[in-house]
Write an enzyme that holds these catalytic residues in place. Sequence first.
Site, PDB file in Angstrom:
ATOM      1  N   CYS A  99       4.027  -4.348   6.589  1.00 31.83           N
ATOM      2  CA  CYS A  99       3.524  -4.109   5.236  1.00 31.83           C
ATOM      3  C   CYS A  99       4.615  -3.546   4.334  1.00 31.83           C
ATOM      4  CB  CYS A  99       2.339  -3.147   5.271  1.00 31.83           C
ATOM      5  SG  CYS A  99       0.869  -3.832   6.067  1.00 31.83           S
ATOM      6  N   HIS A 142       0.838  -1.205   0.000  1.00 35.61           N
ATOM      7  CA  HIS A 142       0.000   0.000   0.000  1.00 35.61           C
ATOM      8  C   HIS A 142       0.874   1.256   0.000  1.00 35.61           C
ATOM      9  CE1 HIS A 142       0.730   1.145   4.222  1.00 35.61           C
ATOM     10  NE2 HIS A 142       0.642  -0.140   4.514  1.00 35.61           N
TER      11      HIS A 142
END
Length: 303
Positions: A254, A238
């Site tokens: 992440c 992301h």
Amino acid sequence: MAIILLFTLKLCCPKDEALNLSSKLVNTEVFSKSNSVKKVFVKKKVLIENYFNYLDSIVEKYQHLTPYDLNEHVLVRANPWIIDTLQNTDYYRMMAKDSFVYNQKKMIALPMGNTLVIPNSIQAKKISDRFQNTLIDINIPEFKLRIYEDSIKLFEFPIRVGTNEKKYLKMSGRIQDLKTKTGKGSIISHVRNPRYVNPVNNHEYFVTKRDDGKVTKLPQIPFIETELNGLRHGQLIHPTTNPITLGKAYSNGCIGTKEADAWVIYYYAPINTETQIRYNLSVVNDRGDTIRLKDIYEFTKKN
């Protein structure tokens, strides 16, 4: 003639067979028509906050007219200018043009008067084949995400990865190892309108402080979820609103990217796209020299 043919089918065939046969005749007609490119004119500007709903409406309208599975990814890849436009909504790209954007969702995704091409069956097949041969490759200590088609590198993007520590995360209710996990797998889901939640305290937030100290609303850019070796670690690909952290072990696991890069990755990574996340310390640089990277997770010490 078509009426007589259908009437004859009803007389000579069982009911279900007649319906199936007539359906095939209709599909054959649509198929032949589909080889001529269809165009959709954007009648009014489409903002990012309405962008996905607009694309869904186009897909729904034309899906039954195409002999292939028309979907958002096929549609956008047939119209690459859309990706370029979305990339240019990146906060830092806009600031480079002396344009401050407080709310990215109010920016124009599709300008009025532009044209969307509905690909014919031949074009759609080529796009689908390209998806089948795409690989998302991430090398953690190199802080790089690459997109390959077959053996050809299409893109290379800087990323940030998980930190080398363990921390209690209220979101999961336990102590988590924040290192980015390695393995082979695929893309399993997209979150097109993500909620921004701090996993440490489980608080949702709606604004962000940028690298230049300015505060803006959070952008609407899809998050991508991976599955590795059959396991879902909750690792997402992301965008980060703070690209100063790229090239660092900074996240809770992440993979963070630039806002502009996140749009490209999303449209090159539909569901089931092959993905690998590796930890290779020995790499070849752009000059062809083999170099050894810093062991950010100190795996060699543990061995």
